[in-house]
Design an enzyme around this catalytic site. Structure first.
Site, PDB file in Angstrom:
ATOM      1  CB  ALA A 233       2.217  -8.534  16.821  1.00  0.00           C
TER       2      ALA A 233
ATOM      3  CG  HIS B 143      -2.005  -1.077   1.129  1.00  0.00           C
ATOM      4  ND1 HIS B 143      -2.782  -1.471   2.190  1.00  0.00           N
ATOM      5  CD2 HIS B 143      -2.406  -1.843   0.087  1.00  0.00           C
ATOM      6  CE1 HIS B 143      -3.617  -2.436   1.808  1.00  0.00           C
ATOM      7  NE2 HIS B 143      -3.405  -2.683   0.541  1.00  0.00           N
TER       8      HIS B 143
HETATM    9  P1  OAD Z   1      -7.212  -3.037  10.547  1.00  0.00           P
HETATM   10  O1  OAD Z   1      -7.339  -1.820  11.405  1.00  0.00           O
HETATM   11  O2  OAD Z   1      -8.338  -3.363   9.646  1.00  0.00           O
HETATM   12  O3  OAD Z   1      -6.966  -4.317  11.470  1.00  0.00           O
HETATM   13  C1  OAD Z   1      -5.999  -4.309  12.494  1.00  0.00           C
HETATM   14  C2  OAD Z   1      -5.937  -5.707  13.074  1.00  0.00           C
HETATM   15  O4  OAD Z   1      -4.885  -5.760  14.016  1.00  0.00           O
HETATM   16  C3  OAD Z   1      -7.214  -6.142  13.817  1.00  0.00           C
HETATM   17  O5  OAD Z   1      -7.586  -7.430  13.364  1.00  0.00           O
HETATM   18  C4  OAD Z   1      -6.786  -6.165  15.295  1.00  0.00           C
HETATM   19  O6  OAD Z   1      -7.446  -7.183  16.036  1.00  0.00           O
HETATM   20  C5  OAD Z   1      -5.316  -6.457  15.159  1.00  0.00           C
HETATM   21  N1  OAD Z   1      -4.474  -5.944  16.276  1.00  0.00           N
HETATM   22  C6  OAD Z   1      -4.565  -4.780  16.936  1.00  0.00           C
HETATM   23  N2  OAD Z   1      -3.572  -4.643  17.823  1.00  0.00           N
HETATM   24  C7  OAD Z   1      -2.810  -5.772  17.716  1.00  0.00           C
HETATM   25  C8  OAD Z   1      -1.630  -6.247  18.357  1.00  0.00           C
HETATM   26  N3  OAD Z   1      -1.006  -5.530  19.290  1.00  0.00           N
HETATM   27  N4  OAD Z   1      -1.141  -7.447  17.969  1.00  0.00           N
HETATM   28  C9  OAD Z   1      -1.751  -8.193  17.028  1.00  0.00           C
HETATM   29  N5  OAD Z   1      -2.861  -7.802  16.388  1.00  0.00           N
HETATM   30  C10 OAD Z   1      -3.388  -6.605  16.725  1.00  0.00           C
HETATM   31  O7  OAD Z   1      -5.833  -2.889   9.757  1.00  0.00           O
HETATM   32  P2  OAD Z   1      -5.352  -3.648   8.426  1.00  0.00           P
HETATM   33  O8  OAD Z   1      -5.838  -5.050   8.408  1.00  0.00           O
HETATM   34  O9  OAD Z   1      -3.898  -3.404   8.306  1.00  0.00           O
HETATM   35  O10 OAD Z   1      -5.438   0.331   3.460  1.00  0.00           O
HETATM   36  O11 OAD Z   1      -6.121  -2.823   7.317  1.00  0.00           O
HETATM   37  C11 OAD Z   1      -5.907  -3.129   5.968  1.00  0.00           C
HETATM   38  C12 OAD Z   1      -5.953  -1.876   5.125  1.00  0.00           C
HETATM   39  O12 OAD Z   1      -7.171  -1.169   5.393  1.00  0.00           O
HETATM   40  C13 OAD Z   1      -4.872  -0.848   5.458  1.00  0.00           C
HETATM   41  O13 OAD Z   1      -3.646  -1.133   4.826  1.00  0.00           O
HETATM   42  C14 OAD Z   1      -5.477   0.409   4.905  1.00  0.00           C
HETATM   43  C15 OAD Z   1      -6.883   0.269   5.437  1.00  0.00           C
HETATM   44  O14 OAD Z   1      -7.876   0.930   4.720  1.00  0.00           O
HETATM   45  C16 OAD Z   1      -5.148   1.418   2.725  1.00  0.00           C
HETATM   46  O15 OAD Z   1      -4.953   2.499   3.230  1.00  0.00           O
HETATM   47  C17 OAD Z   1      -5.082   1.145   1.269  1.00  0.00           C
END
Ligand code: OAD
Length: 266
Positions: A235, A120
Site C-alpha cells: 500500500a 472496530h
Molecule cells: P489481516 O491480518 O487479516 O490481513 C492483513 C492483510 O494485509 C493481508 O491480506 C495481507 O496480505 C495484507 N498486507 C500486509 N502488508 C501489506 C502491505 N504493506 N500493503 C498491502 N497489503 C498488505 O488484517 P485485517 O484484514 O485488517 O478485528 O483483519 C480484520 C480484523 O481481524 C481486524 O480488524 C481485527 C482482526 O481480528 C478485530 O480486532 C475486531
C-alpha cells in the site's frame, strides 16, 4: 515502470465524485504495526480467546489491559506511512470521500484524514464498563502498580474502546460505512484479508450498487475473485503512485482545460 493499476481505475477515480475506501491492518504494516493473519501476525503469537473477548477480560483484566497498554505504546511510537498520507491526499481531491477502517491505531487521523469511520473502535480510547466514563491516562496508570485499572468515579473496570470477538460493531459507524459503500462510484479495499464480516461485505455491497471495486494487497484477498481489479503491491508504494496518476488525470479532464479560447468542451 508500468504501474500496477489500470488506466480504468485512474480515470474512474479522477471522474468520481463519491469514493469509499476500506482499510485493514496491511496499510499500517509499513508503519511497523503487525497485521493479524500474516506470518508472524498478532493471532499467530497471541490467542484471541485469551485476549480479545469480554470473558477473557473479566477473567483476567490485568492481562488484557496490559496487552492493550503494550499495543498502545507500539502505536504511539509508530508514524503514518506514505499509504496513509496518500489516502489523506485523495480525500482532499474527492467531494464525497469516506474512509472506513478496521484498524484501531488512529494512524489515518494522524496522517490528516478526517471523518474516519472506525468499525472496530480505537485502542487509544478506554472507558469504564460500568458507568461508561472515558478513561484518562492517569486512570490507566494503576496498571503500572500491578493492579487492574479501575474507574475513579465508580470503581468499574476500564476496557479499551475496541470491538472484541462476539461483540457488535458500533451501529452508527456501520450504518455510515454501508451508506458510503452504496453510493460510491469507486470503492478501494486496501490491506485487508477480507475474512472478518461484516466489514468484508462492504466492497461486495459497493459492487452490487454499481461501484468499480479495486483491492490493493500484497497478495489477493478472500474477495479478490469478486472485485473488478486486483492491484498487487504494498500500500505504501502503490497508493502514492495511484494518487499522483489520479491528480494528473484530473488536471487533464477539469472543465478549466475545456474553456480555453472561450469555447466549452463538447
Ligand atoms: P489481516 O491480518 O487479516 O490481513 C492483513 C492483510 O494485509 C493481508 O491480506 C495481507 O496480505 C495484507 N498486507 C500486509 N502488508 C501489506 C502491505 N504493506 N500493503 C498491502 N497489503 C498488505 O488484517 P485485517 O484484514 O485488517 O478485528 O483483519 C480484520 C480484523 O481481524 C481486524 O480488524 C481485527 C482482526 O481480528 C478485530 O480486532 C475486531
Amino acid at each position: 515502470m508500468t504501474p500496477p493499476f489500470s488506466d480504468i481505475l485512474v480515470r474512474r477515480l479522477a471522474r468520481a465524485r463519491r469514493v469509499a475506501v476500506l482499510t485493514g491492518a496491511g496499510i499500517s504494516a509499513e508503519s511497523g504495526i503487525a497485521t493479524f493473519r500474516d506470518p508472524g501476525g498478532i493471532w499467530e503469537k497471541f490467542s484471541p480467546e485469551e485476549l480479545a473477548n469480554v470473558r477473557a477480560f473479566l477473567r483476567n483484566p490485568e492481562l488484557v489491559q496490559g496487552w492493550y497498554a503494550h499495543r498502545r505504546r507500539l502505536v504511539e511510537q509508530a508514524v503514518p506511512n506514505p499509504g496513509h498520507e496518500a489516502l489523506a491526499a485523495l480525500e482532499r481531491m474527492v467531494p464525497d470521500f469516506t474512509l472506513i477502517t478496521q484498524n484501531v491505531d488512529g494512524l489515518h487521523q494522524r496522517a490528516g484524514s478526517r471523518g474516519v469511520v472506525e468499525l472496530h473502535g480505537n485502542l487509544t480510547r478506554s472507558y469504564c464498563i460500568d458507568c461508561r466514563r472515558l478513561a484518562t491516562a492517569e486512570d490507566l496508570d494503576a496498571l503500572a502498580e500491578g493492579v487492574p485499572a479501575r474507574c475513579p468515579d465508580c470503581g468499574g473496570l476500564i476496557r479499551p474502546d475496541v470491538v472484541w470477538f462476539g461483540e457488535y460493531l458500533p451501529v452508527a459507524a456501520f450504518e455510515a460505512a454501508e451508506a458510503a459503500a452504496r453510493r460510491a462510484e469507486v470503492f478501494l479495499s486496501i490491506g485487508t484479508s477480507a475474512v472478518v464480516y461484516p466489514a468484508a461485505g462492504l466492497p461486495l455491497l459497493a459492487r452490487e450498487h454499481g461501484a468499480y471495486v479495486a483491492e490493493v494487497n500484497l497478495t489477493p484477498s478472500a474477495i479478490a475473485g469478486y472485485v473488478d481489479e486486483v492491484v498487487e503491491g504494498a500500500a505504501g508504494a502503490v497508493l502514492p503512485r495511484l494518487v499522483q496518476a489520479v491528480r494528473a488525470a484530473s488536471r487533464e479532464t477539469t472543465p478549466a482545460s475545456g474553456v480555453q479560447n472561450g469555447r466549452k468542451e463538447a
